[in-house]
Design a protein around this motif. Sequence first.
Motif, PDB file in Angstrom:
ATOM      1  N   ILE A 145       0.930  -1.218  -0.004  1.00 43.56           N
ATOM      2  CA  ILE A 145       0.144   0.050  -0.167  1.00 43.56           C
ATOM      3  C   ILE A 145       0.925   1.176  -0.077  1.00 43.56           C
ATOM      4  O   ILE A 145       0.697   2.196  -0.650  1.00 43.56           O
ATOM      5  N   LEU A 146       1.878   1.262   0.819  1.00 46.29           N
ATOM      6  CA  LEU A 146       2.731   2.350   0.821  1.00 46.29           C
ATOM      7  C   LEU A 146       3.695   2.740  -0.448  1.00 46.29           C
ATOM      8  O   LEU A 146       3.854   3.640  -0.803  1.00 46.29           O
ATOM      9  N   GLU A 147       3.766   1.541  -1.082  1.00 45.73           N
ATOM     10  CA  GLU A 147       4.322   1.658  -2.574  1.00 45.73           C
ATOM     11  C   GLU A 147       3.257   2.169  -3.478  1.00 45.73           C
ATOM     12  O   GLU A 147       3.617   3.245  -4.303  1.00 45.73           O
ATOM     13  N   GLN A 148       2.133   1.938  -3.406  1.00 49.78           N
ATOM     14  CA  GLN A 148       0.936   2.331  -4.268  1.00 49.78           C
ATOM     15  C   GLN A 148       0.647   3.819  -3.941  1.00 49.78           C
ATOM     16  O   GLN A 148       0.659   4.690  -4.933  1.00 49.78           O
ATOM     17  N   GLU A 149       0.951   4.298  -2.620  1.00 45.12           N
ATOM     18  CA  GLU A 149       0.907   5.703  -2.306  1.00 45.12           C
ATOM     19  C   GLU A 149       1.892   6.504  -2.630  1.00 45.12           C
ATOM     20  O   GLU A 149       2.125   7.779  -2.076  1.00 45.12           O
ATOM     21  N   GLY A 150       3.146   6.009  -2.984  1.00 49.85           N
ATOM     22  CA  GLY A 150       4.378   6.790  -3.316  1.00 49.85           C
ATOM     23  C   GLY A 150       5.323   7.063  -2.183  1.00 49.85           C
ATOM     24  O   GLY A 150       6.000   7.813  -2.353  1.00 49.85           O
ATOM     25  N   LEU A 151       5.206   6.319  -1.381  1.00 49.86           N
ATOM     26  CA  LEU A 151       6.173   6.515  -0.091  1.00 49.86           C
ATOM     27  C   LEU A 151       7.341   5.745  -0.073  1.00 49.86           C
ATOM     28  O   LEU A 151       8.213   5.764   0.423  1.00 49.86           O
ATOM     29  N   LEU A 152       7.260   4.463  -0.842  1.00 52.20           N
ATOM     30  CA  LEU A 152       8.215   3.328  -0.965  1.00 52.20           C
ATOM     31  C   LEU A 152       8.333   2.968  -2.434  1.00 52.20           C
ATOM     32  O   LEU A 152       7.448   3.306  -3.004  1.00 52.20           O
ATOM     33  N   SER A 153       9.695   2.669  -2.664  1.00 53.51           N
ATOM     34  CA  SER A 153       9.874   2.196  -3.819  1.00 53.51           C
ATOM     35  C   SER A 153      10.605   0.704  -3.815  1.00 53.51           C
ATOM     36  O   SER A 153      11.155   0.422  -3.064  1.00 53.51           O
ATOM     37  N   LYS A 154      10.065  -0.081  -4.646  1.00 53.41           N
ATOM     38  CA  LYS A 154      10.519  -1.489  -4.767  1.00 53.41           C
ATOM     39  C   LYS A 154      11.923  -1.530  -5.109  1.00 53.41           C
ATOM     40  O   LYS A 154      12.295  -1.029  -6.077  1.00 53.41           O
ATOM     41  N   CYS A 155      12.621  -2.329  -4.424  1.00 50.57           N
ATOM     42  CA  CYS A 155      14.109  -2.631  -4.890  1.00 50.57           C
ATOM     43  C   CYS A 155      14.149  -3.660  -5.785  1.00 50.57           C
ATOM     44  O   CYS A 155      13.267  -4.428  -5.860  1.00 50.57           O
ATOM     45  N   GLU A 156      15.278  -3.912  -6.648  1.00 50.36           N
ATOM     46  CA  GLU A 156      15.480  -4.618  -7.686  1.00 50.36           C
ATOM     47  C   GLU A 156      15.581  -6.298  -6.977  1.00 50.36           C
ATOM     48  O   GLU A 156      14.854  -7.202  -7.583  1.00 50.36           O
ATOM     49  N   GLY A 157      16.257  -6.334  -5.890  1.00 54.53           N
ATOM     50  CA  GLY A 157      16.139  -7.606  -5.189  1.00 54.53           C
ATOM     51  C   GLY A 157      14.883  -7.613  -4.123  1.00 54.53           C
ATOM     52  O   GLY A 157      13.771  -7.480  -4.557  1.00 54.53           O
ATOM     53  N   ARG A 158      15.240  -7.878  -2.857  1.00 52.72           N
ATOM     54  CA  ARG A 158      14.233  -7.906  -1.958  1.00 52.72           C
ATOM     55  C   ARG A 158      14.069  -6.567  -1.213  1.00 52.72           C
ATOM     56  O   ARG A 158      14.926  -5.723  -1.042  1.00 52.72           O
ATOM     57  N   GLY A 159      12.808  -6.427  -0.599  1.00 55.69           N
ATOM     58  CA  GLY A 159      12.380  -5.327  -0.007  1.00 55.69           C
ATOM     59  C   GLY A 159      12.125  -3.949  -0.785  1.00 55.69           C
ATOM     60  O   GLY A 159      12.004  -4.079  -1.915  1.00 55.69           O
TER      61      GLY A 159
END
Length: 237
Positions: free
Chosen positions: A49-63
């Motif tokens: 959800i935080l990724e969808q809200e623009g607060l987190l970005s997905k890493c290429e690996g994990r996390g």
Amino acid sequence: MSKPGQRVLVALRKMIVSGELAAGERLVEIPTAERMGVSRMPVRMAFRILEQEGLLSKCEGRGYTVRTVTASEIAGAVEVRGVLEGLAARQAAERGLDPKTSTVLHECLEIGDALFAKGYVTEEDTEVYHDFNRRFHQAIIEASGNPAISHALARNDHLPFASVSSLIVDRNDMAREYRRFNFAHMQHHAIVDALVSGQGARAEALMREHANATLRYAEIFNPIPASTDGIKVIRDT
């Protein structure tokens, strides 16, 4: 979303806002779950959800990594939400509310009235507020009869703190939280009155003001130090 998931989501939002989770910091499920005393599932859902809200970005690996967010970016996104929801309110008032929508809106008012009548709020109360507040806004958007508004809001919701669901609660000052949530609920009453009365222009103005309160009314209740560059305002929804 489960209650543990909602609590994790709200807590992580606040940690990002406060700087406890700094821009560029990497977050992984297991360490975060251990830190917050929950299983991995609530953390996984909160991250998405935080990724969808623009607060987190997905890493290429994990996390994920915490995104850099500026006060002007937040202000712009909230202003756009106000314009779109204001348009929805105006069109809903001009079309006239159907019985189903009227019932939903008045149910939300009644739930809020009962919630705030006791003169304080708990963390559990803010979860109740989150749920009926989301229903309230969605009912007005649907009542506009304009699908383009929903589509535009869905895109805007991917910007930091643009979504009406982006709720942060300051557990250390629940008296202040009572004041801000109660104030927002009084705005709900005024909005419904305008909608029921068919006052399109008034409904639009009130809905835009309701969104912009996200940025302004925190200063009335808790002045923001200049060093924060206005970021602290985003705690209010």
